[in-house]
Design a protein around this motif. Structure first.
Motif, PDB file in Angstrom:
ATOM      1  N   THR A   1     -45.191  12.657  18.914  1.00 15.74           N
ATOM      2  CA  THR A   1     -44.200  11.723  19.459  1.00 15.74           C
ATOM      3  C   THR A   1     -44.901  10.545  20.130  1.00 15.74           C
ATOM      4  O   THR A   1     -45.889  10.717  20.848  1.00 15.74           O
ATOM      5  N   VAL A   2     -44.378   9.353  19.890  1.00 18.55           N
ATOM      6  CA  VAL A   2     -44.899   8.135  20.514  1.00 18.55           C
ATOM      7  C   VAL A   2     -43.992   7.738  21.671  1.00 18.55           C
ATOM      8  O   VAL A   2     -42.762   7.797  21.547  1.00 18.55           O
ATOM      9  N   PHE A   3     -44.586   7.367  22.789  1.00 19.02           N
ATOM     10  CA  PHE A   3     -43.807   6.793  23.890  1.00 19.02           C
ATOM     11  C   PHE A   3     -43.829   5.280  23.738  1.00 19.02           C
ATOM     12  O   PHE A   3     -44.895   4.660  23.793  1.00 19.02           O
ATOM     13  N   TYR A   4     -42.666   4.694  23.516  1.00 15.06           N
ATOM     14  CA  TYR A   4     -42.526   3.240  23.405  1.00 15.06           C
ATOM     15  C   TYR A   4     -42.236   2.715  24.808  1.00 15.06           C
ATOM     16  O   TYR A   4     -41.125   2.845  25.307  1.00 15.06           O
ATOM     17  N   GLU A   5     -43.236   2.108  25.417  1.00 13.12           N
ATOM     18  CA  GLU A   5     -43.153   1.654  26.800  1.00 13.12           C
ATOM     19  C   GLU A   5     -42.802   0.168  26.834  1.00 13.12           C
ATOM     20  O   GLU A   5     -43.661  -0.690  26.640  1.00 13.12           O
TER      21      GLU A   5
ATOM     22  N   LEU B   1     -39.315  -4.206  14.287  1.00 16.84           N
ATOM     23  CA  LEU B   1     -40.425  -3.885  13.399  1.00 16.84           C
ATOM     24  C   LEU B   1     -40.966  -2.481  13.646  1.00 16.84           C
ATOM     25  O   LEU B   1     -41.372  -1.786  12.709  1.00 16.84           O
ATOM     26  N   PHE B   2     -40.964  -2.050  14.902  1.00 24.09           N
ATOM     27  CA  PHE B   2     -41.427  -0.699  15.205  1.00 24.09           C
ATOM     28  C   PHE B   2     -40.502   0.330  14.556  1.00 24.09           C
ATOM     29  O   PHE B   2     -40.961   1.308  13.957  1.00 24.09           O
ATOM     30  N   ALA B   3     -39.199   0.102  14.683  1.00 22.55           N
ATOM     31  CA  ALA B   3     -38.242   1.006  14.041  1.00 22.55           C
ATOM     32  C   ALA B   3     -38.404   0.981  12.523  1.00 22.55           C
ATOM     33  O   ALA B   3     -38.314   2.022  11.854  1.00 22.55           O
ATOM     34  N   LYS B   4     -38.681  -0.184  11.973  1.00 24.78           N
ATOM     35  CA  LYS B   4     -38.823  -0.314  10.521  1.00 24.78           C
ATOM     36  C   LYS B   4     -39.984   0.521   9.989  1.00 24.78           C
ATOM     37  O   LYS B   4     -39.875   1.120   8.909  1.00 24.78           O
ATOM     38  N   ILE B   5     -41.086   0.584  10.729  1.00 26.26           N
ATOM     39  CA  ILE B   5     -42.247   1.313  10.224  1.00 26.26           C
ATOM     40  C   ILE B   5     -42.215   2.801  10.568  1.00 26.26           C
ATOM     41  O   ILE B   5     -42.975   3.589   9.989  1.00 26.26           O
ATOM     42  N   PHE B   6     -41.326   3.216  11.472  1.00 28.13           N
ATOM     43  CA  PHE B   6     -41.294   4.616  11.884  1.00 28.13           C
ATOM     44  C   PHE B   6     -40.089   5.403  11.386  1.00 28.13           C
ATOM     45  O   PHE B   6     -40.176   6.624  11.221  1.00 28.13           O
ATOM     46  N   LEU B   7     -38.958   4.739  11.158  1.00 23.86           N
ATOM     47  CA  LEU B   7     -37.717   5.485  10.982  1.00 23.86           C
ATOM     48  C   LEU B   7     -37.210   5.509   9.548  1.00 23.86           C
ATOM     49  O   LEU B   7     -37.093   4.463   8.879  1.00 23.86           O
ATOM     50  N   ASP B   8     -36.900   6.710   9.078  1.00 19.65           N
ATOM     51  CA  ASP B   8     -36.071   6.914   7.901  1.00 19.65           C
ATOM     52  C   ASP B   8     -34.694   7.351   8.396  1.00 19.65           C
ATOM     53  O   ASP B   8     -34.563   7.859   9.517  1.00 19.65           O
TER      54      ASP B   8
ATOM     55  N   MET C   1     -35.541  18.014  25.108  1.00 24.71           N
ATOM     56  CA  MET C   1     -35.603  17.122  23.950  1.00 24.71           C
ATOM     57  C   MET C   1     -36.887  17.362  23.170  1.00 24.71           C
ATOM     58  O   MET C   1     -36.874  17.493  21.933  1.00 24.71           O
ATOM     59  N   MET C   2     -38.018  17.426  23.876  1.00 20.97           N
ATOM     60  CA  MET C   2     -39.303  17.599  23.207  1.00 20.97           C
ATOM     61  C   MET C   2     -39.390  18.959  22.513  1.00 20.97           C
ATOM     62  O   MET C   2     -40.024  19.089  21.464  1.00 20.97           O
ATOM     63  N   HIS C   3     -38.738  19.967  23.061  1.00 22.77           N
ATOM     64  CA  HIS C   3     -38.790  21.306  22.478  1.00 22.77           C
ATOM     65  C   HIS C   3     -37.844  21.462  21.298  1.00 22.77           C
ATOM     66  O   HIS C   3     -38.176  22.092  20.276  1.00 22.77           O
ATOM     67  N   ASP C   4     -36.655  20.856  21.412  1.00 27.33           N
ATOM     68  CA  ASP C   4     -35.594  21.113  20.436  1.00 27.33           C
ATOM     69  C   ASP C   4     -35.533  20.103  19.302  1.00 27.33           C
ATOM     70  O   ASP C   4     -34.946  20.393  18.255  1.00 27.33           O
ATOM     71  N   THR C   5     -36.092  18.898  19.499  1.00 29.49           N
ATOM     72  CA  THR C   5     -35.842  17.797  18.576  1.00 29.49           C
ATOM     73  C   THR C   5     -37.156  17.173  18.103  1.00 29.49           C
ATOM     74  O   THR C   5     -38.003  16.830  18.929  1.00 29.49           O
ATOM     75  N   PRO C   6     -37.329  16.982  16.794  1.00 30.52           N
ATOM     76  CA  PRO C   6     -38.540  16.319  16.288  1.00 30.52           C
ATOM     77  C   PRO C   6     -38.455  14.801  16.480  1.00 30.52           C
ATOM     78  O   PRO C   6     -38.229  14.032  15.534  1.00 30.52           O
ATOM     79  N   VAL C   7     -38.643  14.355  17.713  1.00 29.44           N
ATOM     80  CA  VAL C   7     -38.460  12.942  18.056  1.00 29.44           C
ATOM     81  C   VAL C   7     -39.643  12.116  17.541  1.00 29.44           C
ATOM     82  O   VAL C   7     -40.791  12.393  17.894  1.00 29.44           O
ATOM     83  N   LYS C   8     -39.356  11.101  16.727  1.00 30.43           N
ATOM     84  CA  LYS C   8     -40.418  10.213  16.257  1.00 30.43           C
ATOM     85  C   LYS C   8     -41.007   9.428  17.424  1.00 30.43           C
ATOM     86  O   LYS C   8     -42.230   9.293  17.547  1.00 30.43           O
ATOM     87  N   PHE C   9     -40.118   8.860  18.244  1.00 34.08           N
ATOM     88  CA  PHE C   9     -40.588   8.160  19.442  1.00 34.08           C
ATOM     89  C   PHE C   9     -39.507   8.189  20.510  1.00 34.08           C
ATOM     90  O   PHE C   9     -38.319   8.360  20.212  1.00 34.08           O
TER      91      PHE C   9
ATOM     92  N   TYR D   1     -35.100  11.249  14.378  1.00 32.57           N
ATOM     93  CA  TYR D   1     -34.664  11.299  15.764  1.00 32.57           C
ATOM     94  C   TYR D   1     -35.413  10.274  16.628  1.00 32.57           C
ATOM     95  O   TYR D   1     -36.631  10.130  16.536  1.00 32.57           O
ATOM     96  N   VAL D   2     -34.634   9.600  17.461  1.00 32.17           N
ATOM     97  CA  VAL D   2     -35.163   8.668  18.455  1.00 32.17           C
ATOM     98  C   VAL D   2     -34.675   9.102  19.825  1.00 32.17           C
ATOM     99  O   VAL D   2     -33.480   9.355  20.016  1.00 32.17           O
ATOM    100  N   GLY D   3     -35.583   9.196  20.787  1.00 29.18           N
ATOM    101  CA  GLY D   3     -35.205   9.504  22.158  1.00 29.18           C
ATOM    102  C   GLY D   3     -34.939   8.227  22.930  1.00 29.18           C
ATOM    103  O   GLY D   3     -35.646   7.227  22.771  1.00 29.18           O
TER     104      GLY D   3
END
Length: 391
Positions: free
Chosen positions: A198-202, A107-114, A158-166, A118-120
């Motif tokens: 960016t969100v950290f998914y813990e 569900l988290f991926a469903k609401i965040f990802l097109d 990663m944080m500098h080069d990539t627009p990571v959603k989470f 990018y996902v880290g």
């Protein structure tokens, strides 16, 4: 007939989870491959009493539809435990009950990802998360782990080069490695994420299972607005109840709740009530301590047998959780070890499904929670035979 499946399912990686459950169901095989907690440590008497109480007190309410966000007394219990155990303030309105923490991933991926977002991920990372996220067609960027967590230089790049959603991480007893982030690394990662979108998914499925019985500071403590925590009762109560949760800021939970309502209306309400009745009438900490003591002995035994029987194989030494990882000699392939292991009636999990960018052919993951000490000893001797035969 040729079925016109959606692109997302055609491009999804083949699942190894079904193979794991098949292997784990064969009683002749000693399985270190799955991710099962010990069935012997499930408090069946306590849960039976709790179920009887619920079905005696108000059975019609427990068997009716309910709200999507979950049984409020259970959410209040979870929120209060964050405060008492971790010193992190939480309210019931920040908790969403789910069908295990695995549903949180979907569900988290469903609401965040097109598609193409990018996902880290950790490298190696949890295969269940990789499979769940892959259905939404993201681009993965993997950050290697060392003994203290994600490598700072790689994380910063990663944080500098990539627009990571989470970024998805397991700071406590990571799956598959068994490693735990150091306090310094948690803070360092939090500082790199702070001030970004960016969100950290813990993922904290194993945070209660440290062998020293001490809690670790969550990343959310440092960046509360940038972090969500997924939790689960599967590892400490009973996986068959399928009760997990997401602890997140209100804006995220609003979207998450909409997606969950469309998916299943709500999680099993009867099990939520039974679980809350159990938690409110039993000493959860004492129950967890019993689990931890058993897992600690089983983990130490497995590590000692590695050192005694297979000293050429490097392995992690977990502080808690349910898994460790071993590195094979350079001339061995993990899939060969898997298939030859099945022939010798011992199962380990090849490392490849944990790597989003290739790799893992020289690693295996072992679960020490679901086999008692006698089976661990026998299974490790069978594994020795496999390694010697393939070498």
């Amino acid at each position: 007939m040729t079925f016109a499946f959606a692109r997302r399912i055609q491009h999804a990686p083949s699942s190894f989870l079904g193979e794991l459950f098949r292997v784990s169901s064969d009683p002749s095989i000693i399985s270190f491959a799955g991710g099962l907690p010990s069935s012997a440590l499930i408090d069946t008497d306590g849960l039976r009493t709790a179920a009887q109480d619920v079905l005696t007190t108000d059975p019609r309410a427990a068997l009716q539809y309910s709200t999507t966000d979950g049984y409020r007394p259970l959410r209040e219990y979870i929120a209060a435990r964050y405060g008492s155990r971790l010193g992190v303030p939480a309210t019931a309105d920040e908790i969403q009950i789910t069908n295990g923490s695995q549903q949180c991933l979907d569900l988290f991926a469903k609401i965040f990802l097109d598609p193409g977002d990018y996902v880290g991920m950790e490298r190696p990372g949890y295969l269940g998360a990789i499979e769940a996220f892959s259905l939404y067609e993201p681009a993965f960027t993997a950050v290697p782990l060392d003994r203290e967590g994600p490598k700072p230089e790689a994380f910063a790049k990663m944080m500098h080069d990539t627009p990571v959603k989470f970024f998805y991480g397991i700071p406590n007893s990571q799956n598959p490695s068994g490693c735990t982030y150091s306090p310094e690394r948690r803070k360092e990662i939090a500082e790199m994420i702070a001030g970004t979108s960016t969100v950290f998914y813990e993922d904290d499925a194993f945070g209660e299972l440290f062998f020293d019985k001490k809690s670790r500071i969550p990343v959310k403590k440092f960046i509360p607005e940038n972090t969500v925590i997924a939790g689960s009762f599967s590892k400490i109560i009973a996986p068959g109840m399928r009760i997990g949760w997401l602890y997140a800021p209100q804006e995220i939970l609003s979207a998450f709740n909409t997606a969950k309502q469309a998916a299943d209306l709500h999680s099993n309400f009867l099990c939520q009530q039974i679980l809350y009745r159990y938690l409110s009438t039993n000493d959860l900490d004492s129950h967890i301590h019993r689990i931890v003591e058993v897992y600690c002995r089983q983990c130490r035994l497995m590590c000692e047998l590695f050192d005694d029987l297979m000293p050429a194989l490097a392995h992690t030494t977990p502080e808690g959780g349910m898994f460790l990882t071993a590195t094979l000699p350079h001339d061995l392939d993990a899939m060969d070890v898997f298939y030859e292991g099945i022939r010798h009636k011992v199962a380990v999990l090849p490392g490849m499904p944990f790597f989003v960018d290739g790799g893992g052919t020289d690693t295996i993951r072992l679960n020490f929670s679901n086999a008692d000490e006698e089976k661990i000893a026998e299974g490790m001797h069978r594994l020795v035979a496999v390694i010697r035969e393939l070498s």
